[in-house]
Design a protein around this motif. Structure first.
Motif, PDB file in Angstrom:
ATOM      1  N   ARG A 100       8.470-107.245   5.954  1.00 52.11           N
ATOM      2  CA  ARG A 100       7.942-106.423   6.347  1.00 52.11           C
ATOM      3  C   ARG A 100       9.191-105.273   5.604  1.00 52.11           C
ATOM      4  O   ARG A 100      10.734-105.365   5.852  1.00 52.11           O
ATOM      5  N   VAL A 101       8.715-104.346   5.046  1.00 51.21           N
ATOM      6  CA  VAL A 101       9.783-103.114   4.585  1.00 51.21           C
ATOM      7  C   VAL A 101       8.845-101.514   5.303  1.00 51.21           C
ATOM      8  O   VAL A 101       7.404-101.739   5.005  1.00 51.21           O
ATOM      9  N   ASN A 102       9.747-101.037   5.648  1.00 48.24           N
ATOM     10  CA  ASN A 102       9.705 -99.493   6.248  1.00 48.24           C
ATOM     11  C   ASN A 102       8.517 -99.381   7.462  1.00 48.24           C
ATOM     12  O   ASN A 102       7.549 -98.952   7.413  1.00 48.24           O
ATOM     13  N   GLY A 103       8.010-101.373   8.302  1.00 49.16           N
ATOM     14  CA  GLY A 103       7.051-101.019   8.950  1.00 49.16           C
ATOM     15  C   GLY A 103       5.769-101.631   8.979  1.00 49.16           C
ATOM     16  O   GLY A 103       5.050-101.633   9.612  1.00 49.16           O
ATOM     17  N   GLU A 104       5.781-102.184   7.720  1.00 54.28           N
ATOM     18  CA  GLU A 104       4.742-102.710   7.007  1.00 54.28           C
ATOM     19  C   GLU A 104       4.196-103.704   5.886  1.00 54.28           C
ATOM     20  O   GLU A 104       5.703-104.019   6.427  1.00 54.28           O
ATOM     21  N   SER A 105       3.601-104.725   5.888  1.00 53.65           N
ATOM     22  CA  SER A 105       3.944-105.903   5.390  1.00 53.65           C
ATOM     23  C   SER A 105       3.788-105.422   3.568  1.00 53.65           C
ATOM     24  O   SER A 105       3.389-104.153   3.595  1.00 53.65           O
ATOM     25  N   LEU A 106       4.758-106.905   3.215  1.00 54.79           N
ATOM     26  CA  LEU A 106       4.669-106.511   2.203  1.00 54.79           C
ATOM     27  C   LEU A 106       3.616-106.002   0.745  1.00 54.79           C
ATOM     28  O   LEU A 106       3.481-105.119   0.206  1.00 54.79           O
ATOM     29  N   ASP A 107       2.227-107.046   1.347  1.00 52.49           N
ATOM     30  CA  ASP A 107       0.905-106.445   0.382  1.00 52.49           C
ATOM     31  C   ASP A 107       0.673-105.093   1.097  1.00 52.49           C
ATOM     32  O   ASP A 107       0.249-105.259   0.514  1.00 52.49           O
ATOM     33  N   GLU A 108       0.535-104.303   2.446  1.00 46.26           N
ATOM     34  CA  GLU A 108      -0.008-103.238   2.272  1.00 46.26           C
ATOM     35  C   GLU A 108       1.495-102.242   1.483  1.00 46.26           C
ATOM     36  O   GLU A 108       0.790-100.865   0.938  1.00 46.26           O
ATOM     37  N   TYR A 109       3.019-102.405   1.860  1.00 46.73           N
ATOM     38  CA  TYR A 109       3.889-102.188   1.104  1.00 46.73           C
ATOM     39  C   TYR A 109       3.500-101.755  -1.286  1.00 46.73           C
ATOM     40  O   TYR A 109       3.051-100.228  -1.158  1.00 46.73           O
ATOM     41  N   LEU A 110       3.040-103.021  -1.676  1.00 50.65           N
ATOM     42  CA  LEU A 110       3.015-103.004  -2.531  1.00 50.65           C
ATOM     43  C   LEU A 110       1.945-102.305  -3.142  1.00 50.65           C
ATOM     44  O   LEU A 110       2.095-101.620  -3.840  1.00 50.65           O
ATOM     45  N   ILE A 111       0.478-102.325  -1.983  1.00 51.32           N
ATOM     46  CA  ILE A 111      -0.429-101.657  -2.645  1.00 51.32           C
ATOM     47  C   ILE A 111      -0.853-100.217  -2.013  1.00 51.32           C
ATOM     48  O   ILE A 111      -0.550 -99.187  -3.191  1.00 51.32           O
ATOM     49  N   SER A 112       0.403 -99.567  -0.940  1.00 54.61           N
ATOM     50  CA  SER A 112       1.455 -98.395  -1.336  1.00 54.61           C
ATOM     51  C   SER A 112       0.980 -97.602  -2.581  1.00 54.61           C
ATOM     52  O   SER A 112       1.553 -97.107  -2.637  1.00 54.61           O
ATOM     53  N   SER A 113       2.746 -98.884  -2.906  1.00 48.69           N
ATOM     54  CA  SER A 113       3.571 -98.464  -4.177  1.00 48.69           C
ATOM     55  C   SER A 113       2.313 -98.032  -4.644  1.00 48.69           C
ATOM     56  O   SER A 113       2.539 -97.159  -5.534  1.00 48.69           O
ATOM     57  N   ILE A 114       2.095 -98.845  -5.984  1.00 54.84           N
ATOM     58  CA  ILE A 114       0.776 -98.800  -6.587  1.00 54.84           C
ATOM     59  C   ILE A 114      -0.406 -97.489  -6.630  1.00 54.84           C
ATOM     60  O   ILE A 114      -0.198 -96.590  -7.339  1.00 54.84           O
ATOM     61  N   LYS A 115      -0.770 -97.453  -5.527  1.00 59.03           N
ATOM     62  CA  LYS A 115      -1.811 -96.466  -5.374  1.00 59.03           C
ATOM     63  C   LYS A 115      -0.742 -95.305  -5.740  1.00 59.03           C
ATOM     64  O   LYS A 115      -0.830 -94.108  -6.486  1.00 59.03           O
ATOM     65  N   PHE A 116       0.436 -95.051  -5.281  1.00 57.45           N
ATOM     66  CA  PHE A 116       1.495 -93.260  -4.904  1.00 57.45           C
ATOM     67  C   PHE A 116       1.221 -93.740  -6.768  1.00 57.45           C
ATOM     68  O   PHE A 116       1.929 -92.732  -7.527  1.00 57.45           O
ATOM     69  N   LYS A 117       1.923 -95.217  -7.736  1.00 56.10           N
ATOM     70  CA  LYS A 117       2.603 -94.619  -9.051  1.00 56.10           C
ATOM     71  C   LYS A 117       0.941 -94.415  -9.599  1.00 56.10           C
ATOM     72  O   LYS A 117       1.574 -93.651 -10.772  1.00 56.10           O
ATOM     73  N   LEU A 118       0.366 -94.420  -9.384  1.00 60.36           N
ATOM     74  CA  LEU A 118      -1.089 -93.755 -10.392  1.00 60.36           C
ATOM     75  C   LEU A 118      -1.896 -92.958  -9.867  1.00 60.36           C
ATOM     76  O   LEU A 118      -2.857 -92.630 -10.676  1.00 60.36           O
ATOM     77  N   ARG A 119      -1.422 -92.570  -8.671  1.00 61.17           N
ATOM     78  CA  ARG A 119      -2.300 -91.354  -8.030  1.00 61.17           C
ATOM     79  C   ARG A 119      -1.343 -90.050  -9.045  1.00 61.17           C
ATOM     80  O   ARG A 119      -0.291 -90.275  -9.606  1.00 61.17           O
ATOM     81  N   LYS A 120      -2.203 -89.349  -9.482  1.00 63.27           N
ATOM     82  CA  LYS A 120      -2.084 -88.066 -10.571  1.00 63.27           C
ATOM     83  C   LYS A 120      -1.507 -87.143  -8.976  1.00 63.27           C
ATOM     84  O   LYS A 120      -2.132 -86.889  -7.947  1.00 63.27           O
ATOM     85  N   LYS A 121      -0.323 -86.086  -9.711  1.00 64.59           N
ATOM     86  CA  LYS A 121       0.938 -85.357  -9.124  1.00 64.59           C
ATOM     87  C   LYS A 121       0.956 -84.183  -9.793  1.00 64.59           C
ATOM     88  O   LYS A 121       1.176 -84.340 -10.787  1.00 64.59           O
ATOM     89  N   ASP A 122       0.321 -82.772  -8.886  1.00 66.55           N
ATOM     90  CA  ASP A 122       0.294 -81.473  -9.180  1.00 66.55           C
ATOM     91  C   ASP A 122       1.897 -81.156  -8.596  1.00 66.55           C
ATOM     92  O   ASP A 122       1.937 -81.351  -7.473  1.00 66.55           O
ATOM     93  N   ILE A 123       2.857 -81.041  -9.661  1.00 65.31           N
ATOM     94  CA  ILE A 123       3.786 -80.273  -9.296  1.00 65.31           C
ATOM     95  C   ILE A 123       3.782 -78.818  -9.409  1.00 65.31           C
ATOM     96  O   ILE A 123       3.657 -78.774 -10.670  1.00 65.31           O
ATOM     97  N   THR A 124       3.801 -77.850  -8.709  1.00 63.49           N
ATOM     98  CA  THR A 124       3.760 -76.851  -9.231  1.00 63.49           C
ATOM     99  C   THR A 124       5.562 -75.883  -9.037  1.00 63.49           C
ATOM    100  O   THR A 124       5.816 -75.897  -8.044  1.00 63.49           O
ATOM    101  N   PHE A 125       5.910 -75.054  -9.794  1.00 59.14           N
ATOM    102  CA  PHE A 125       6.752 -74.247 -10.008  1.00 59.14           C
ATOM    103  C   PHE A 125       7.035 -72.902  -9.425  1.00 59.14           C
ATOM    104  O   PHE A 125       6.348 -72.213 -10.365  1.00 59.14           O
ATOM    105  N   TYR A 126       7.447 -71.870  -8.791  1.00 55.29           N
ATOM    106  CA  TYR A 126       7.051 -71.117  -8.220  1.00 55.29           C
ATOM    107  C   TYR A 126       8.847 -69.823  -8.638  1.00 55.29           C
ATOM    108  O   TYR A 126       9.683 -70.386  -8.450  1.00 55.29           O
ATOM    109  N   GLU A 127       8.219 -68.985 -10.226  1.00 54.98           N
ATOM    110  CA  GLU A 127       9.382 -68.279  -9.928  1.00 54.98           C
ATOM    111  C   GLU A 127       9.444 -67.158  -9.408  1.00 54.98           C
ATOM    112  O   GLU A 127       8.941 -67.026  -8.788  1.00 54.98           O
TER     113      GLU A 127
END
Length: 109
Positions: A82-109
């Motif tokens: 178990r990693v951070n309270g999740e089973s290993l398969d749930e953790y790997l699926i959520s980390s893969i989803k996070f890596k593949l998700r489009k990330k919008d980073i906006t910078f404010y000046e």
């Protein structure tokens, strides 16, 4: 009549198999046990006939044992770690989803 409060926000899985494994953990172990049983009980894989005698074919048995050990280790990792309270398969699926998700980073000046 006595009333008892039942907490509905509990996040525990029911234990089966002598109170040691959950259903999900057992599902991880069953395919590896079945595959190892099929590989181990196939007589054409484990024996060879030499001069009318049945001999163990170690060239085939050793890789089958290696595959069996690898399968049991993988099943144990996915079932019991178990990693951070999740089973290993749930953790790997959520980390893969996070890596593949489009990330919008906006910078404010």
């Amino acid at each position: 009549m006595t009333n008892y409060r039942i907490p509905f926000d509990m996040k525990f899985e029911d234990k089966i198999f002598n109170g040691m494994l959950t259903v999900k953990q057992l599902i991880f172990f069953i395919p590896s046990i079945l595959l190892v049983g099929i590989l181990w009980n196939t007589p054409s894989l484990s024996t060879v006939v030499v001069n009318g005698k049945s001999c163990v074919n170690w060239v085939v048995v050793v890789p089958v044992m290696f595959i069996a050990i690898i399968l049991f280790i993988l099943a144990g990792l996915f079932a019991l770690i178990r990693v951070n309270g999740e089973s290993l398969d749930e953790y790997l699926i959520s980390s893969i989803k996070f890596k593949l998700r489009k990330k919008d980073i906006t910078f404010y000046e």
